[in-house]
Design an enzyme around this catalytic site. Structure first.
Site, PDB file in Angstrom:
ATOM      1  CD  GLU A  81      -2.661  -1.306   2.282  1.00 50.87           C
ATOM      2  OE1 GLU A  81      -2.157  -1.746   3.142  1.00 50.87           O
ATOM      3  OE2 GLU A  81      -4.065  -1.060   2.309  1.00 50.87           O
ATOM      4  NE  ARG A 294     -10.645 -10.517 -16.250  1.00 50.97           N
ATOM      5  CZ  ARG A 294     -11.667 -10.259 -17.372  1.00 50.97           C
ATOM      6  NH1 ARG A 294     -12.608  -9.252 -16.912  1.00 50.97           N
ATOM      7  NH2 ARG A 294     -11.533 -10.644 -18.577  1.00 50.97           N
TER       8      ARG A 294
END
Ligand code: DSN
Length: 491
Positions: A81, A294
């Site tokens: 993150e 994707r």
């Protein structure tokens, strides 16, 4: 028809390392088999099914083995993150390399000042863009007026005031039946709950985008954001004109190029048709015409880049680093000259498909195409979209039903079939093959009858004339064998 070896499979990367990729897949499947054989079996079956079907879903494609193999790595195990060089976890040096490379390829490929490659999907990319625009246009000025730097410094009452203001903004996007997307402010999607939304449609006579009507709607509604982009509109958009409209009313222009990013990357859409220099913020998926893994991505002009860079933690959690790595590989492929040949062929093939329908008297929304989409109006066959989709599937042709403008059958049954050329073009299909595809589709639909129902005909049930499915299956198999998926790849 056989594939042209120069412009077809040469544009689909993978054939040159098929033997090595085969060995890698065989080894991987052997390992998976030893833990959960049913997953190994389903994986083998998925490849077999994809190889054996005539895939015309406009939003699908076939990524290269290099892209697919990149996703199966230990990057999947890492939390990262934050952004490049500023993570909330230690040990992210290799993720930094991956994310930097993916962003660099994206900037170079699209000529964008800034690229954010963390979004997990198209909806995530759009959410990042919406909140980056809200943060820049609504939150930052409020903080500046209060002489504060961070939302945490606001009093409870001022924070509540700001929250209300953030939730009271206006968005103008393309209507769903004209080809817009649910994430452009429609109620079933979170974007519809975030914004007051109004739609612009297309000219009822021509089916083309009516820029005067868009400008009029913008002047009257005064949106904070104008969204351009589509998932079922078979024509090009002039993004310079859309930017002029946005500038006139003080709106931010956001373009969602998820469907046609491959045509932008492949330089089929240039100048006024290239959204990147005209939009303040451009979003995309990476797996449609762009032929990557994707996922999603945001490109931004400098005034929005700091806010977009805060996509995590604003909207996203831990990035999918294994997918960011695959994005880097796919974007590197898209920077090769072969990708430009592929993109041009996608557009040429859509033209051939449309011509194939028109010469067989089938009706097309807007009368044709100049992108990768053909929208067939199946009311000319006396069918609903749902009946046509099911009958085509019975004959081995995979499509999806879609609304047409002012659809008399509504959004569930619909009156259209959306067809796209990116996937079969990757297999090597050329113009003659797509003409044959049009012939097969017309064969199926001409031999489909709606079933009788109380008070008229059913919108869902139908009968397909005997022998049609078998005849079309045999003809499709010939086309598929002449244009193999992943040539040389054996499991
Ligand atoms: N599902 C994609 C499409 O088919 O267009 C967009 O969300």
């Amino acid at each position: 028809m056989t594939a042209d070896p120069v412009t077809s499979n040469a544009a689909a990367p993978g054939a040159e390392y098929a033997e090595t990729a085969s060995a890698a897949y065989r080894a991987a499947l052997q390992v998976i088999e030893s833990v959960e054989p049913r997953i190994a079996a389903a994986t083998r079956k998925e490849l077999a099914d994809q190889r054996d079907s005539l895939k015309l879903i406009a939003s699908e494609n076939y990524a290269s083995p290099a892209v697919l193999l990149t996703m199966g790595s230990w990057f999947s195990d890492k939390y990262a993150e934050g952004t490049i060089g500023h993570r909330f976890y230690a040990g992210c040096q290799n993720v930094d390399t991956v994310e930097s490379l993916a962003a660099e390829h994206a900037r170079e490929l699209f000529g964008a000042p800034y690229a954010y490659v963390q979004p997990h999907s198209g909806i995530d990319a759009n959410l990042v863009a919406f909140w980056a625009i809200l943060a820049t246009r609504v939150e930052a000025p409020e903080l500046a007026a209060a002489g504060l730097k961070h939302v945490n410094d606001l009093s409870e009452a001022d924070w509540e005031k700001l929250r209300n203001k953030l939730g009271n903004q206006r968005l103008l996007g393309m209507s769903l039946d004209a080809g817009g997307h649910l994430t452009h402010g429609f109620r079933p999607n979170i974007s519809g709950k975030m914004f007051h939304q109004r739609s612009y449609g297309t000219d009822p006579n021509t089916g083309f985008l009516d820029y005067d009507a868009v400008a009029e709607a913008a002047r009257e509604f005064k949106p904070l954001i104008i969204v351009a982009g589509y998932s079922a509109y078979p024509r090009r958009v002039n993004f310079a004109t859309m930017r002029e409209i946005a500038d006139e009313v003080g709106a931010t222009l956001m373009v969602d190029m998820a469907h046609f990013a491959g045509l932008v990357a492949g330089k089929v859409f240039t100048g006024d048709e290239d959204p990147v220099p005209h939009a303040h913020v451009t979003t995309t998926t990476t797996h449609k015409s762009l032929r990557g893994p994707r996922g999603g991505m945001v490109l931004a002009q400098p005034e929005y880049s700091d806010a977009v860079d805060k996509g995590c933690p604003m909207v996203l959690g831990g990035p999918l680093s294994h997918v960011m790595a695959a994005k880097a590989v796919a974007l590197a492929e898209a920077r090769q000259p072969a990708f430009q040949a592929y993109a041009q062929r996608v557009a040429d093939n859509a033209q051939a498909l449309a011509d194939g329908f028109l010469k067989r008297d089938a009706a097309l929304v807007t009368g044709g195409t100049d992108n990768h989409i053909v929208l067939l109006d199946v009311t000319s066959f006396g069918l609903t979209g749902r009946q046509a989709e099911s009958a085509l599937l019975d004959a081995g042709i995979v499509t999806n039903r879609n609304s047409v403008p002012a659809d008399p059958n509504g959004a569930w049954y619909t009156s259209g079939i959306r067809l796209g050329t990116p996937a079969l073009t990757t297999r090597g299909f050329g113009a003659d093959d797509f003409d044959r595809v049009a012939e097969l589709i017309v064969d199926v639909l001409s031999n489909t009858q709606p079933s009788a129902a109380a008070g008229g005909v059913s919108k869902a049930k139908y009968t397909l004339a005997d022998g049609t499915a078998e005849r079309v299956h045999t003809a499709s198999a010939e086309l598929l064998e002449a244009n193999p998926l992943y040539p040389g790849l054996t499991l």
